[in-house]
Enzyme design. Structure first.
Site, PDB file in Angstrom:
ATOM      1  N   GLY A  96      -9.663  -8.903   8.520  1.00  0.00           N
ATOM      2  CA  GLY A  96     -10.532 -10.062   8.373  1.00  0.00           C
ATOM      3  C   GLY A  96     -11.975  -9.635   8.655  1.00  0.00           C
ATOM      4  O   GLY A  96     -12.222  -8.902   9.601  1.00  0.00           O
ATOM      5  N   GLU A 106       0.838  -1.208   0.000  1.00  0.00           N
ATOM      6  CA  GLU A 106       0.000   0.000   0.000  1.00  0.00           C
ATOM      7  C   GLU A 106       0.865   1.247   0.000  1.00  0.00           C
ATOM      8  O   GLU A 106       0.598   2.196  -0.716  1.00  0.00           O
ATOM      9  CB  GLU A 106      -0.814   0.067   1.301  1.00  0.00           C
ATOM     10  CG  GLU A 106      -2.051  -0.750   1.342  1.00  0.00           C
ATOM     11  CD  GLU A 106      -2.784  -0.486   2.661  1.00  0.00           C
ATOM     12  OE1 GLU A 106      -2.152  -0.565   3.727  1.00  0.00           O
ATOM     13  OE2 GLU A 106      -3.978  -0.193   2.590  1.00  0.00           O
ATOM     14  N   ASP A 109      -9.948 -11.273   4.014  1.00  0.00           N
ATOM     15  CA  ASP A 109     -10.234 -12.663   4.392  1.00  0.00           C
ATOM     16  C   ASP A 109     -11.391 -12.641   5.376  1.00  0.00           C
ATOM     17  O   ASP A 109     -11.818 -11.586   5.817  1.00  0.00           O
ATOM     18  CB  ASP A 109      -8.987 -13.301   5.029  1.00  0.00           C
ATOM     19  CG  ASP A 109      -8.475 -12.487   6.217  1.00  0.00           C
ATOM     20  OD1 ASP A 109      -7.573 -11.662   6.025  1.00  0.00           O
ATOM     21  OD2 ASP A 109      -9.014 -12.651   7.332  1.00  0.00           O
TER      22      ASP A 109
END
Ligand code: SAH
Length: 244
Positions: A73, A7, A211
């Protein structure tokens, strides 16, 4: 502040004039983004590392606002891979000084949650919503179909942070039970929110869901960060600075 080095690399490509400065064993990149003075830095992973980075940004570089991006997540129902979560507040899911203090309460603060800044968050949400409305513009058609990002959503709410990569269904289920409002789990945000609270510095934080914090949480993590999350972050930040 970027949680992932991919990033930060994407961010540095956008800055036309960055200069490197070393502090606290980290590289800080000073430059301009659409005319606004910025300092770009990798948070590093985990709560303590991210807190050090945030403190250095404030103490050494005098930043007046912090915008934090990364991956997380998904915990909340309907928080899918490829969606984005804006933090309204953070909690440390591994903070437990009970029975001396209530579960999740940060001792001597008298609170469990640390809020982000509403106005800054709204601006970042608007920027991310524009990017996610046309994901192919930021990612290209190939990534959109590879990761099936046809209708990515922007969520806003609680993010839980702790020094653990949550990668089993049992653990994510336990988190869902003990923190039913948490939309996502990651490893840094609550620490940065606590530092920002201490210094009175407004914070906005965006996490792309990489995820579902379950038994398949490690699958294609790197590729997803390269192809999707880094690009969402950089494109959202670009819009964010355009909207300033
Ligand atoms: N392979 C990566 C390391 C990832 S560590 C690298 O080389 O840099 C995990 C990072 O993703 C942390 O920044 C954390 O905040 C975030 N994250 C994503 N999914 C997570 C999950 N299921 N549990 C905890 N943190 C998660």
């Amino acid at each position: 502040m970027s949680a992932m080095h991919q990033e930060l690399a994407e961010v540095l490509q956008t800055l036309p004039d960055e200069q490197r400065e070393r502090a606290a064993g980290r590289d800080f990149w000073l430059g301009h983004w659409r005319g606004h003075e910025v300092v770009a830095v990798l948070s590093r992973i985990g709560k303590v590392a991210a807190a050090t980075t945030a403190t250095a940004l404030i103490e050494r570089f005098g930043v007046t606002e912090i915008v934090f991006t990364g991956v997380a997540g998904g915990l909340g129902e309907g928080v899918a891979v490829g969606d984005v979560v804006l933090a309204r507040s953070f909690v440390q899911h591994d903070m437990d000084a009970s029975p001396l203090f209530p579960r999740y309460e940060v001792p001597l603060y008298g609170r469990t949650h640390f809020d982000t800044d509403a106005a800054l968050t709204e601006r970042l949400r608007a920027a991310a919503a524009q990017v996610l409305a046309h994901p192919a513009d930021a990612l290209g058609e190939a990534a959109v179909s590879e990761f099936a990002l046809h209708a990515p959503r922007v969520h806003e709410g609680l993010i839980a942070s702790g020094d653990r990569f949550v990668a089993t269904s049992a653990e994510s289920q336990a988190l869902r039970q003990s923190l039913p409002d948490a939309l996502a789990v990651e490893m840094e945000g609550a620490a940065v929110a606590q530092v920002c609270h201490d210094y009175g510095v407004p914070l906005a934080a965006l996490r792309t869901i990489s995820d579902r914090a379950d038994d398949s949480a490690h699958v294609d993590f790197t590729r997803f960060i390269d192809q999707v999350a880094s690009r969402y972050s950089a494109a959202s930040l670009d819009r964010f600075f355009e909207l300033l």
